[in-house]
Design a protein around this motif. Structure first.
Motif, PDB file in Angstrom:
ATOM      1  N   ASN A  71      -6.073   3.447   0.103  1.00  0.00           N
ATOM      2  CA  ASN A  71      -4.982   4.411  -0.188  1.00  0.00           C
ATOM      3  C   ASN A  71      -5.217   4.892  -1.553  1.00  0.00           C
ATOM      4  O   ASN A  71      -5.219   6.340  -1.658  1.00  0.00           O
TER       5      ASN A  71
ATOM      6  N   SER B 280       0.860  -1.280   0.075  1.00  0.00           N
ATOM      7  CA  SER B 280      -0.088  -0.067  -0.135  1.00  0.00           C
ATOM      8  C   SER B 280       0.872   1.241  -0.011  1.00  0.00           C
ATOM      9  O   SER B 280       0.652   2.090  -0.742  1.00  0.00           O
TER      10      SER B 280
ATOM     11  N   THR C 124       0.615   3.736  -3.144  1.00  0.00           N
ATOM     12  CA  THR C 124       0.394   5.205  -2.881  1.00  0.00           C
ATOM     13  C   THR C 124       1.324   6.311  -3.339  1.00  0.00           C
ATOM     14  O   THR C 124       1.214   7.151  -4.036  1.00  0.00           O
TER      15      THR C 124
END
Length: 215
Positions: free
Chosen positions: A159, A33, A37
């Motif tokens: 995210n 994640s 992101t």
């Protein structure tokens, strides 16, 4: 996919293609994640986009959706953003460290209002929960589960949705269901079935893209 013509490489796993009279950039952000992101945020800050079409992998938390099915996530929740674990978990919203309705949240949940009625009619719309660590059963996320009763769990969907909502960039999130979460396989790799499903969907999307009113 044969109509996609490489125009230029924009970076690592990031390239620009042309499709008929459209310009399409493809980014492969990898697993994780935090990494995903960062990669998406960097791209959105360097170029202006009308739409992000994101493909990912998830696990089912219920009997439906079924294994090897492509689903569209329309709302998501950060399932491990807080303190504690399992039944003792308390989110940062429960602790009033952040407002439950602080933009872009709505009662702690991120909602994607972008719906093209003419697209993806055969794809199930689902609620998601995002956790850095995928649990082996629902008991491990029992408190978080009650927030939006998600159908699927992923590592990065919330995210990326958060980034796009904050940056005011439209996003469609399509996720391939690997299996039920209790059947989680740590050695799960990309399969031919998943690749075929994503390619077929992308081809259909590209055919319809010139007809959409995105702006």
């Amino acid at each position: 996919m044969k109509k996609l013509i490489l125009v230029e490489n924009l970076g690592v796993n990031y390239a620009r293609f042309s499709y008929e009279n459209l310009s399409i950039d493809i980014l492969i952000y990898g697993i994780g994640s935090g990494m995903a992101t960062y990669e998406l945020t960097k791209v959105l800050n360097s170029h202006k986009y009308d739409l992000v079409l994101q493909y990912g992998r998830c696990y089912a938390l219920k009997d439906h959706p079924e294994k090897n099915q492509l689903v569209c996530i329309i709302d998501d929740y950060f399932g491990d953003l807080g303190f504690g674990n399992a039944n003792d978990f308390t989110s940062i919203f429960d602790l009033n460290l952040r407002s439950k309705n602080e933009i872009p949240f709505k009662e702690e949940t991120l909602e994607n209002d972008l719906i093209f009625s003419e697209l993806f009619q055969d794809i199930k719309k689902v609620s998601g929960i995002t956790c850095n660590s995928i649990p082996l059963n629902l008991q491990d996320i029992s408190n978080s589960y009650l927030k939006n009763h998600p159908d699927v769990i992923s590592r990065e969907a919330a995210n990326l949705l958060y980034v796009c909502l904050k940056e005011k960039v439209k996003i469609i999130q399509l996720y391939y269901v690997l299996d039920r979460v209790e059947n989680l396989n740590y050695n799960n790799k990309f399969s031919d079935e998943m690749s075929d499903a994503i390619i077929l969907n992308l081809e259909a999307f590209l055919l319809e893209l010139p007809l959409l009113k995105i702006n």
